[in-house]
Design an enzyme around this catalytic site. Structure first.
Site, short mmCIF file in Angstrom:
data_model
loop_
_atom_site.label_atom_id
_atom_site.label_comp_id
_atom_site.label_asym_id
_atom_site.label_seq_id
_atom_site.Cartn_x
_atom_site.Cartn_y
_atom_site.Cartn_z
CG HIS A 190 -1.78 -1.17 1.37
ND1 HIS A 190 -2.47 -1.82 0.45
CD2 HIS A 190 -1.60 -2.20 2.53
CE1 HIS A 190 -3.13 -3.04 1.03
NE2 HIS A 190 -2.47 -3.06 2.08
CG HIS B 153 -5.89 -5.88 1.08
ND1 HIS B 153 -6.69 -4.98 2.03
CD2 HIS B 153 -4.80 -5.97 1.90
CE1 HIS B 153 -6.12 -4.68 3.02
NE2 HIS B 153 -4.97 -5.00 3.08
#
Ligand SMILES: Nc1ncnc2c1ncn2[C@@H]1O[C@H](COP(=O)(O)OP(=O)(O)O)[C@@H](O)[C@H]1O
Ligand SMILES: Nc1ncnc2c1ncn2[C@@H]1O[C@H](COP(=O)(O)OP(=O)(O)O)[C@@H](O)[C@H]1O
Ligand SMILES: [Mg+2]
Ligand SMILES: [Mg+2]
Ligand SMILES: [Mg+2]
Ligand SMILES: [Mg+2]
Lengths: 333, 219, 333, 219
Positions: A57, A219
Site C-alpha cells: 500500500h 488488497h
C-alpha cells in the site's frame, strides 16, 4: 507477471531496506523483526503513534513516519497484517512515557495482531489505545460482517492525529481526535484492472476490457459490483453518491476531498476525477477546504482510484496544516 | 515413535503432525492462494507456508521441548509471529489453547485428543467471534470437534478420533461453498462470496488430516 | 483501453482544471491558451522559469510550479509539445524584468515550438535564454541524430535552477547552473509494459510476458533493445552501467540518485531498484548525498522505471535543499 | 471557381486544398497514428487532425482573406498554434514560406506552384535541419519539389505540376520504409526504425495529393 523484484519472498525486506537508505534523514529501519521508526524516536513526553498493516500500500505506512505523523510503521508481508512480535517492539520503541496510539485499519488480521501486541505492550507497562479506521462505505457495516474496511481515511487519521501528538496532546486527546476523524470520513473505490501479488503470480481478479469493479478495497479483493465501463464523470458519481449518502454533509459544511490513486493510474486521470468530485460537492453547497490528490494508499499497481471525503472542523484544519515531515507528506516549517 | 502402542500419542506425534502440516501446506500452497484469490487477498497459502516453514525450522534448530503441550506452545508462538493476517492469530491461539488443555500431559489418549481439539476450536471462536455458518475455519473446526467428542465417548482409538475429526472438518470445509461470508475479508464481497470454498476451512481440513497421517505413521 | 477520462480530446483541459482547483493556493490556470503560472507571478526582479512539453508526464511540469521551482508550465496535448501561442503568454506572464529561462526537453517538437515562442517573446522585449535537457544515455548523441532526449534530469534541472532563481540569481547565473546540472546528469529507463495514449486507444508497443524494453523514453516510444525479463538487480545493473560509463563519476564524488517510476510501478519496486543502484554506486566509493524516489516524470500508466544520476557540487546541494513549495515537491521553510 | 480556366489557380483553390487536406487527414487519422505508434509516440494523426480541424474552423468563421498568400498565412499560423509537436512548426513554417513566396499574387500558374512548393520545402529544411534520407517529411517534399520544377519547366499545366509533385511525394514517402531515422523521435530507435514508413512523409504525400484533388475539383 512482470515486476521489478528479485526473490518474491524478499520484496518487503529489500524494499524497506531501500526506503530506509533513501530516507535516512527521517527514519530508522529495524530489520528483525521488521519495523520503521522516526529517526528521533522515542520523543520524551510525546504520545507515540504506531500504525502498520500488510505491505503493498506504499507510501502507507512507512512513508508517513516522521515529524507530525507516525512514530513507527510496521509492515507485514504483501497484503498480510504484521505480527505481534513486530508491533510490540515498535510500540515500546516509540513510547516516550505518554503512551502509544495504535491506528489500525479494520481488517480481522490487523485487528487481531494489534490486539495481541497491545496486550503484550500493556504487560510491559506501556499504555496503549487503539482506534479502528473503517471508512469504506462499499462494505455494509453490520453486526453480521467484519464491519467496514479501513482505506483512504487512514492517511487523514494518521496526519491529523499526528499533528495533535506533535503539539503535545495527551493520549486521550490524540485518541479522541483520531476517533473524530474516523467518525467523519468515508471512502469508496473503483478498479479498472487488478493487481498481482508477487507470491500469487497472477492478477487478483480478471476483468474484461469493458468491465470495472466498484467498491474495491486495497488488497486486490474483488469489489461489491462489477459494472460496464463508464466515463470518469459517471464513475465519480457512483463513488460520491454512497459517500455523501452515508456522511450526510450539509450545505455550507467544509470538507477535505482526497482523490487517491491505487498505484497504476496516471495523475492526470486522478485530477479528472477530482474535478468532477469537487463539482458534485460544490453543487450541494459543500466547501472543499483542503485537497489531496495522488497515490497515497495503493494496492500495488492496481488501476483505479478511491475518493475520500472528510467533514472538517477548525481544529482538524489546523492540525492538517501543521508541519509534517515524512517521506510522502511534507509541508510546513 | 510410541513403542507398540496405538492407544496413546506422544510428543513425537505432535512433532510429526507439525511436520506433516508443513509438508501438506507447502504442497497445497498454490491451491490455498487460489481459493483466497477468489474471495480474499490471495495470501492464505503463502501465509501458512511461511508459518509452518518457520515451525519446522524451530523444530530442526536443536532440541525441541519434551512435552506435547510445550511443543504445541512453541508452534503456536511461531505461527503467531510468522503468519500474520487473520490466520496467524487464529491458528496461533488454537494451538496455544490446545497446549494449555494438555498441561504437562505426556501421553495423549482419545479424550485428550477430543479435548485439545475442543480447546483449539474455542480459541478460534474466542479470537475471531465467528459463528457456525459464517464461512470461516470455524465451519471446519466445529464439526471436527463434535465428531471427535462423539467418537471418543463411543470408545474409539486416538487414530479413530482424529480420523473422525478430519473427515468432519473436510466435510465442513466443503459445505462452506454456498455460504455468504459474514466474517473475515470474504464478508466484504457480500453475496459474491457464495460459490467459493473458504480457504481457512480448507486449510483446517488439511491440517487435521495431517494429524491423522502423523498418527498413522506412528503406528 | 480503460481510463478514468471523459472525452479523450478533453483529457488535458479537464485534468489541468482539476489540478488548478486542487492547488489553488500555489498556482493559477490560464485556460485559453492553456498554461499554468505560480500564484504570485510575476515576481519583480526574479528570473522567470518556464518549462513545458507534452502532457502525460505528470507531475511534470505543472506539479513543479511554485516557489523555488517553475514560474510557469505549458502543457501540450498528450505526448505532444505545446505551441508557441501558449508558450509566449506564459513567458511574458512570468517576466519580472529579470528575463526568463526556458527549460526545454530535447525533442524536435519542444525545441521548435519553444524556439518560435522565444523569438516572439524577444520581439516583445523579454530576454529569453534556453537550456536543452538531454540526459538520456539510451540515445546516442551524435551529429546524425536528434540528439539525446530529456528525461528524469529535467526534474533536477527545474529544482536546482528554480532554487537559484528564487535566491535572486541573474538570468546568466540561473542559465549557467541549469546548464551545469545538464552537463552532470544522466538517465536511462526500462519498460515492463507500455502505456496507452487516450487518443490512440491501444498500447504504444506490445511486449510478451517475458520481455522488457530497455532504453525507453517517456512517450511510450519503443526502447533501444528488447530483452528477456530479468530480476530487479539485473535490470538495475543494465541501467546503471551506461549511466556510469557516460558520466564517469569518480570514487569519493557525491551524487544525487533519483529512481523514477514511469506511472504504473508500485513504490515498493522503485525502492528495490533504488537499493541496488545505491549498492552499485557505493561499491565504487561514490557517495549518495541526496535521493529522490517516486513518480516524478511519467509516461501515463507505463510500467517501468528510470534511473538518474547527478554529479553534485556543494552549490547544487545547497540549491536542492533550499525551500520548494510546489504540488509535487515540497520542503524547507 | 476560376471561370473556365485550368491554367491558373486562385484563392478558392487554396481554400479547397486546405479543406481537402482536413478531410483526408481526418479520414487517415488512425493510419497516421498507427504509423507513429510504430516508431514514434502515436500522435501524428491526432495532431494533424486537430490542426486542420482548426484551420477549417477558421475558414468557416466568417470571411477568409482574399489572396492565396493571405489564406496560406492564416492556415500556417493556425497550424502553428494548434498542432504542436514537431509537425506543427514544420508544416506551419512550410505554409508560411509558401505564403511569402506568393506575396500578393492572385493567380497561381505552374511556375508559382513550383515556387510555393520549393519555398515550403525550404522552410521545413530550415526549421528541422533534416537532409534527404534522414527518414522525415523532407523525403517526400524534396522529390515533390524536384518533380514540380521539372514539370513546370517542361510547360505542364498547374494540375500536371501538382500531380507530378504528389506522385513524387508519395513515392518518396514509400521509400522511407527501409531507412534508419536520423532526425525526429524515430531517431531514438536507431536501427529499429528501419522497416517502417515515416508518418510525416506519408502525411505530406496525402496533403500534396489533396492539392491535386482540390485543383481537379476546380476545373
Ligand atoms: N473472524 C474469523 N473467525 C474465524 N476465522 C476467520 C475469521 N476471519 C477470517 N478467518 C479465516 O481466515 C481465513 C483467511 O486467512 P488469511 O488469508 O491467511 O488472512 P487474511 O484474511 O488476513 O488475508 C479465512 O478463510 C477464514 O477461514
Ligand atoms: N527535424 C525534422 N525535419 C523534418 N521533419 C521532421 C523532423 N523531425 C520530425 N519530423 C517529421 O515529423 C513527423 C512526426 O510528427 P509528429 O508525430 O506530429 O510530432 P512528434 O514527433 O513531436 O510527436 C515525423 O514523422 C517526421 O516526418
Ligand atoms: Mg491477507
Ligand atoms: Mg488472505
Ligand atoms: Mg508527439
Ligand atoms: Mg508523434
Amino acid at each position: 507477471m512482470k515486476k521489478l523484484i528479485n526473490d518474491p519472498k524478499q520484496v518487503v525486506t529489500e524494499s524497506v531496506e531501500g526506503f530506509g537508505a533513501a530516507h535516512a534523514d527521517l527514519v530508522s529501519v529495524h530489520p528483525e523483526p521488521l519495523f520503521i521508526t522516526r529517526k528521533d524516536a522515542p520523543r520524551q513526553g510525546k504520545v507515540g503513534l504506531v500504525s502498520g498493516g500488510g505491505s503493498g500500500h506504499e507510501p502507507l505506512h512507512a512513508g508517513y513516519v516522521g515529524r507530525g505523523m507516525l512514530d513507527a510503521a510496521v509492515p507485514g508481508a504483501m497484503f498480510t497484517s504484521p505480527t505481534p512480535d513486530q508491533i510490540l517492539p515498535a510500540t515500546t520503541a516509540v513510547d516516550g512515557g505518554a503512551g502509544v496510539l495504535h491506528i489500525v485499519k479494520n481488517y480481522t488480521g490487523d485487528v487481531l495482531n494489534f490486539e495481541t501486541a497491545a496486550e503484550l505492550a500493556e504487560a510491559e507497562g506501556v499504555t496503549v489505545r487503539t482506534v479502528l479506521v473503517n471508512d469504506d462505505v462499499a462494505v455494509e457495516d453490520s453486526l453480521y460482517t467484519a464491519g467496514r474496511r479501513g482505506v483512504g481515511g487512514t492517511v487523514l487519521v494518521e496526519r491529523i492525529a499526528g499533528g495533535a501528538a506533535e503539539r503535545g496532546d495527551s493520549l486521550d486527546a490524540v485518541t479522541a481526535i483520531a476517533q473524530r476523524v474516523i467518525d467523519n470520513v468515508r471512502s469508496m473505490g473503483v478498479a479498472l484492472a487488478a493487481c498481482t501479488v508477487p507470491h500469487a503470480g497472477q492478477p487478483s481478479f480478471d476483468l474484461t476490457d469493458d468491465e470495472i469493479e466498484i467498491g474495491i478495497g486495497i488488497h486486490g479483493e474483488p469489489g461489491r459490483h462489477r459494472i460496464a465501463m463508464e466515463n470518469a464523470d459517471g464513475i465519480t458519481g457512483r463513488l460520491m453518491e454512497p459517500i455523501l449518502a452515508d456522511l450526510k454533509v450539509d450545505s455550507g459544511e467544509k470538507v477535505l476531498l482526497f482523490v487517491n490513486g491505487m498505484g497504476g493510474t496516471p495523475a492526470s486521470e486522478l485530477y479528472i476525477v477530482y474535478r468532477r468530485a469537487r463539482q458534485l460537492l460544490e453543487e450541494q453547497g459543500i466547501v472543499v477546504e483542503r485537497s489531496l490528490v495522488g497515490n497515497y494508499i495503493t494496492a500495488l499497481e492496481m488501476q483505479g482510484a478511491s475518493i475520500t471525503v472528510l467533514r472538517l472542523d477548525d481544529e482538524m484544519v489546523e492540525l492538517w496544516d501543521s508541519p509534517v515531515h515524512t517521506a510522502a507528506l511534507h509541508w510546513g516549517v | 515413535m510410541v513403542e507398540g502402542s496405538t492407544s496413546t500419542l506422544t510428543t513425537d506425534w505432535v512433532v510429526a503432525w507439525l511436520r506433516e502440516s508443513a509438508r501438506v501446506v507447502s504442497e497445497q500452497r498454490q491451491y490455498l492462494i487460489d481459493l483466497d484469490r477468489a474471495i480474499g487477498d490471495a495470501d492464505h497459502g503463502e501465509n501458512l507456508d511461511r508459518g509452518f516453514t518457520a515451525v519446522v525450522k524451530k523444530l530442526d534448530d536443536g532440541d525441541h521441548p519434551a512435552t506435547p503441550g510445550a511443543v504445541l506452545k512453541l508452534a503456536a508462538m511461531t505461527l503467531m509471529s510468522s503468519v500474520g493476517g487473520a490466520a496467524g492469530p487464529l491458528y496461533g491461539t488454537a494451538l496455544l489453547r490446545a497446549a494449555t488443555s494438555l498441561g504437562d500431559t505426556e501421553l495423549i489418549g482419545p479424550n485428550e485428543v477430543a479435548g485439545l481439539l475442543t480447546a483449539a476450536r474455542d480459541g478460534i471462536v474466542a479470537r475471531g467471534k465467528a459463528e457456525s455458518g459464517d464461512k470461516t475455519m470455524v465451519d471446519a473446526w466445529t464439526p471436527a470437534v463434535e465428531a471427535a467428542g462423539t467418537a471418543a465417548m463411543a470408545g474409539a482409538s486416538v487414530a479413530e478420533v482424529l480420523a473422525a475429526a478430519a473427515n468432519a472438518a473436510n466435510a465442513g470445509a466443503a459445505a462452506t461453498e454456498p455460504l455468504i461470508a459474514r466474517k473475515g475479508r470474504a464478508s466484504y464481497l457480500g453475496e459474491r462470496s457464495a460459490g467459493h470454498l473458504d480457504p481457512g476451512a480448507v486449510s483446517s481440513g488439511l491440517i487435521l488430516q495431517a494429524a491423522v497421517d502423523a498418527a498413522g505413521a506412528q503406528e
